[in-house]
Design an enzyme around this catalytic site. Sequence first.
Site, PDB file in Angstrom:
ATOM      1  CB  CYS A 158       1.496  40.284   7.480  1.00  0.00           C
ATOM      2  SG  CYS A 158       2.201  39.137   6.315  1.00  0.00           S
ATOM      3  CG  HIS A 179       2.376  44.354   7.652  1.00  0.00           C
ATOM      4  ND1 HIS A 179       3.595  43.714   7.754  1.00  0.00           N
ATOM      5  CD2 HIS A 179       1.805  43.873   6.522  1.00  0.00           C
ATOM      6  CE1 HIS A 179       3.740  42.888   6.728  1.00  0.00           C
ATOM      7  NE2 HIS A 179       2.666  42.959   5.964  1.00  0.00           N
ATOM      8  CE  LYS A 239       3.124  46.044   0.370  1.00  0.00           C
ATOM      9  NZ  LYS A 239       2.338  44.869   0.671  1.00  0.00           N
ATOM     10  CG  ASP A 276       3.901  50.277   7.457  1.00  0.00           C
ATOM     11  OD1 ASP A 276       4.097  50.511   6.245  1.00  0.00           O
ATOM     12  OD2 ASP A 276       3.527  49.173   7.886  1.00  0.00           O
ATOM     13  CD  GLN A 333      -1.168  48.340   1.493  1.00  0.00           C
ATOM     14  OE1 GLN A 333      -1.633  48.728   0.412  1.00  0.00           O
ATOM     15  NE2 GLN A 333      -0.600  47.159   1.622  1.00  0.00           N
TER      16      GLN A 333
HETATM   17  N1  PMP Z   1       3.345  47.404   6.140  1.00  0.00           N
HETATM   18  C1  PMP Z   1       2.198  47.299   5.464  1.00  0.00           C
HETATM   19  C2  PMP Z   1       1.012  48.123   5.894  1.00  0.00           C
HETATM   20  C3  PMP Z   1       2.121  46.425   4.380  1.00  0.00           C
HETATM   21  O1  PMP Z   1       0.962  46.317   3.700  1.00  0.00           O
HETATM   22  C4  PMP Z   1       3.254  45.662   4.021  1.00  0.00           C
HETATM   23  C5  PMP Z   1       3.196  44.677   2.877  1.00  0.00           C
HETATM   24  N2  PMP Z   1       2.141  43.766   2.978  1.00  0.00           N
HETATM   25  C6  PMP Z   1       4.434  45.830   4.754  1.00  0.00           C
HETATM   26  C7  PMP Z   1       4.440  46.705   5.808  1.00  0.00           C
HETATM   27  C8  PMP Z   1       5.681  45.088   4.422  1.00  0.00           C
HETATM   28  O2  PMP Z   1       6.135  45.444   3.159  1.00  0.00           O
HETATM   29  P1  PMP Z   1       7.287  44.603   2.428  1.00  0.00           P
HETATM   30  O3  PMP Z   1       6.867  43.166   2.540  1.00  0.00           O
HETATM   31  O4  PMP Z   1       7.265  45.103   1.021  1.00  0.00           O
HETATM   32  O5  PMP Z   1       8.564  44.906   3.137  1.00  0.00           O
END
Ligand code: PMP
Length: 404
Positions: free
Chosen positions: A362, A117, A220, A194, A197
């Site tokens: 993203c 991401h 999440k 990270d 998920q």
């Molecule tokens: N890493 C992953 C794998 C994600 O799915 C997300 C959220 N789409 C993020 C990082 C970023 O999370 P946040 O926008 O809540 O900071």
Amino acid sequence: MSTATLTLKDQFPGLAGNWHYLDTAATAQKPQAVIDATVNALGRDYATVHRGVYARSAEMTLAFEAARRTTANFIGAAEDEIVFTRGATEAINLVAQTWGLTNLKAGDRILLSVLEHHANIVPWQLLAERTGVAIDVCPLTADGRIDLDAAQAMLTPAHKLVALAHVSNVLGSVLDVARAARLAHDVGAKLLVDGCQATPRLALDMKALDCDFYAFSAHKLYGPTGVGVLWAKKDILDAMPPWHGGGAMIDRVTFEKTTYAPAPQRFEAGTPMIVEALGMAAAVDWLDEVGLDRAQAHERDLTATLRRELSARNDVTLFGPEDGLGIVSFALDGVHPHDLGTILDEEGADGSRVAIRAGHHCAQPLMDHLGVSATARASFGLYSDESDIEALLKGIERTRRIFG
Ligand code: PMP
């Protein structure tokens, strides 16, 4: 179809009506228990923490620190290893700007993967611009997992950090974190994971995973927005310099010299996200009650069903591994994912509407790797059931008829 085991939809006021929410990987709907906890924290019980001399503030302080304990227990960690952040993005930036700036220099290398991401790419690029650190990118296996054999071959003593997603937000691929940690540690690198998920889908134990940093967001995992966690091993956290300066992160302030509070308070400048932290703890309690083993089985079941139904069509391309967890990315021949998403959002003959995500999620480098500009993504939560899959399949059929 399959035998999805959980029936939790009634606990989610956001899912009322014939609306089929398949965008949980973006953000999860909230159970009533989390909504109630958040409303109480904002109303009946509200006060500041750590400073008040009156009873309400003392009680709120206890509740806030209990939320830290609850969150720590949830991932098998100690409470003084939990830093509350605004979310995973802030947690990763915190590591880059404190641990990274202190420990990395030109000549050092960071290993990321193709499927990361942007939140696990851009903070390292910002750090690279400031330090001259080089970034390497680990490839994926043909079915869309981070290729740890390739990582092993790429890693050198120059690598000081490996930063990887536990579960891909596009492909659902699950990383073998313990192995990634061994590979990183073998060359003297730290491993940042990270966990955005993974936290809603896998039972976690930081000791067993043996990574060095773990980042996730409460929204999440059925909690509120605006709060998340950076977990780090205690010795690493203790050695990290502060990031944001202000109230609550200090020991003593004079104009000559300021000293800082120990971790984790050193990284929590300003009035914290009190309401959100209590909401996150309520979400963790709720998830614990459901049971993460059941959660995982439920999502595996739904994912397998959807993949089977989609692969039975001859006009759908599926991305990612067979055992992707809770997340299915796909393409419908001749239909842009945005068009598919728009048509699914329109009411079908049975009055149902379906919310999926369409876009790059993203993860633009992953889109480049897949050779597409966007995918359609259906992602499940604990409230998802077969009716959501049926509605999606009907919506895809409707789209097919429109596009021919
Ligand atoms: N890493 C992953 C794998 C994600 O799915 C997300 C959220 N789409 C993020 C990082 C970023 O999370 P946040 O926008 O809540 O900071």
